[in-house]
Design a protein around this motif. Structure first.
Motif, PDB file in Angstrom:
ATOM      1  N   GLY A   1      40.083  35.133  38.811  1.00 18.58           N
ATOM      2  CA  GLY A   1      41.307  35.133  38.013  1.00 18.58           C
ATOM      3  C   GLY A   1      41.471  33.903  37.140  1.00 18.58           C
ATOM      4  O   GLY A   1      42.291  33.901  36.225  1.00 18.58           O
TER       5      GLY A   1
ATOM      6  N   GLN B   1      44.333  42.330  36.093  1.00 19.23           N
ATOM      7  CA  GLN B   1      44.224  42.629  37.523  1.00 19.23           C
ATOM      8  C   GLN B   1      43.718  44.059  37.711  1.00 19.23           C
ATOM      9  O   GLN B   1      42.860  44.326  38.548  1.00 19.23           O
ATOM     10  CB  GLN B   1      45.599  42.465  38.191  1.00 19.23           C
TER      11      GLN B   1
ATOM     12  N   THR C   1      40.054  45.052  39.292  1.00 18.38           N
ATOM     13  CA  THR C   1      40.041  45.886  40.494  1.00 18.38           C
ATOM     14  C   THR C   1      39.107  47.081  40.287  1.00 18.38           C
ATOM     15  O   THR C   1      38.298  47.419  41.155  1.00 18.38           O
ATOM     16  CB  THR C   1      41.465  46.370  40.830  1.00 18.38           C
TER      17      THR C   1
ATOM     18  N   TYR D   1      42.498  40.662  46.254  1.00 19.14           N
ATOM     19  CA  TYR D   1      43.500  41.040  45.255  1.00 19.14           C
ATOM     20  C   TYR D   1      44.551  39.938  45.108  1.00 19.14           C
ATOM     21  O   TYR D   1      44.935  39.548  44.003  1.00 19.14           O
ATOM     22  CB  TYR D   1      44.157  42.354  45.683  1.00 19.14           C
TER      23      TYR D   1
ATOM     24  N   ALA E   1      45.480  37.488  42.001  1.00 18.29           N
ATOM     25  CA  ALA E   1      46.836  37.552  41.456  1.00 18.29           C
ATOM     26  C   ALA E   1      47.516  36.182  41.451  1.00 18.29           C
ATOM     27  O   ALA E   1      48.186  35.812  40.485  1.00 18.29           O
ATOM     28  CB  ALA E   1      47.676  38.547  42.248  1.00 18.29           C
TER      29      ALA E   1
END
Lengths: 103, 238
Positions: free
Chosen positions: B13, B111, B115, B130, B134
């Motif tokens: 991320g 996101q 995924t 996840y 995030a």
């Protein structure tokens, strides 16, 4: 902003947060329930972002003054090729250049 | 193992966080310019966590547009998320109800994309991964909003440093980003012309509702497309 106006803003933000969450869970709920959106409604909903956003762009271009219109035109031309961060940077540079030179 | 997953998410991320940060700061500064307090700006970033729609919200609020239209517009800008949550449903069946709640709350464009990519590569989509992905975006989004808002409070006249052109240009970028959608050009043309006319004959804030309704009605009446398109994503969007 007085306090009643401020409370209204808080409610708007909360309602918008709920609405946003609904869009993020909606597809999951729909796929587990297997229901479909009517196609005309989907077509109308699909057009909402472009329709609303256009009303924030076009009047600024027409009524915003020469410097804003020129900067938007420059940003539009580069915007067909570059990412939006570059669009902002180049548009900003254009408006500052015009304002600096016309002082 | 699970801790590894978390840090793998954080690393994944990180680039998204870097590219979203200028927009967080821009949102904060412009929110102040449109009458928000520091609290309001961060409150909106924390509860909506959807950059483009947040920009639309502050602009409409600044124009004193009717509250229902502000909420509807934000809903509409975020409507694409419905496609994301439908699409990731098959990858997150094993999450608990509480985990699903947070999964959907944090479901921003990158996101979703990551995924899907992770599932496609055959790697396990775990909740820890996840969450790691995030959090490295969500937490800095709040911090950059606050920093931008503090900066916004120090500016006396936004026009003097050219802040006033940023929102129209930003929105123009978003409009261009939707150009692959069905009936894009007729909708944009109808809404633009109607809003220009309404601004002249009726005045602000009615130009927003009148212009928007013109484009939406047109889209609802035009012939329906034959095929189904991929959801349009906004590349930088948080």
């Amino acid at each position: 902003m007085d306090s009643s106006e401020h409370m209204q803003l808080i409610y708007i933000i909360l309602a918008a947060a709920v609405a946003t969450f609904l869009t993020r869970i909606g597809g999951y709920v729909m796929i587990t329930q297997m229901k479909r959106i009517p196609p005309r409604m989907e077509a109308a909903l699909n057009s909402v972002p472009a329709a609303v956003l256009s009303t924030l762009v076009a009047p600024a271009f027409v009524y915003g003054g020469f410097d804003v219109a020129a900067a938007m035109l420059v940003a539009f031309v580069v915007g067909l090729r570059v990412s939006s961060l570059w669009m902002l940077a180049i548009g900003w540079l254009a408006v500052m250049t015009i304002r600096y030179w016309s002082l | 193992m699970t801790q590894d997953d978390f840090w793998q998410g954080v690393r994944g991320g990180f680039p998204v966080m870097v590219s979203a940060s200028p927009f967080g700061a821009l949102f904060g500064a412009l929110a102040i310019d449109n009458g928000f307090s520091l609290f309001d700006a961060v409150f909106m970033s924390a509860t909506l966590y959807a950059g483009a729609s947040q920009m639309v919200g502050i602009e409409l609020f600044g124009h004193k547009v009717q509250p229902w239209l502000i909420v509807l517009s934000i809903f509409a800008v975020n409507f694409r998320h419905i496609l994301y949550s439908a699409s990731i449903a098959r990858h997150i069946r094993h999450f608990s109800a509480v985990q699903k709640f947070f999964t959907f709350f944090l479901l921003v464009d990158p996101q979703y994309a990551e995924t899907e990519k992770r599932a496609e590569r055959g790697e396990p989509v775990t909740f820890t991964w996840y969450l790691g992905f995030a959090m490295i975006i969500y937490i800095p989004w709040q911090i950059t909003t606050l920093l931008g808002a503090i900066f916004g409070q120090m500016i006396g006249e936004p026009r003097a440093i050219g802040l006033d052109v940023l929102l129209p240009i930003y929105f123009m970028g978003l409009v261009l980003g939707f150009r692959k959608r069905d009936n894009w050009l007729p909708v944009v043309a109808a809404s633009s012309l109607a809003s220009i006319a309404a601004m002249h004959f009726v005045g602000s804030p009615w130009h927003v509702s009148i212009g928007a309704i013109a484009g939406i009605l047109l889209a609802g009446c035009l012939p329906l497309p034959k095929r189904h398109e991929e959801p349009v994503t906004l590349e930088h969007e948080v």
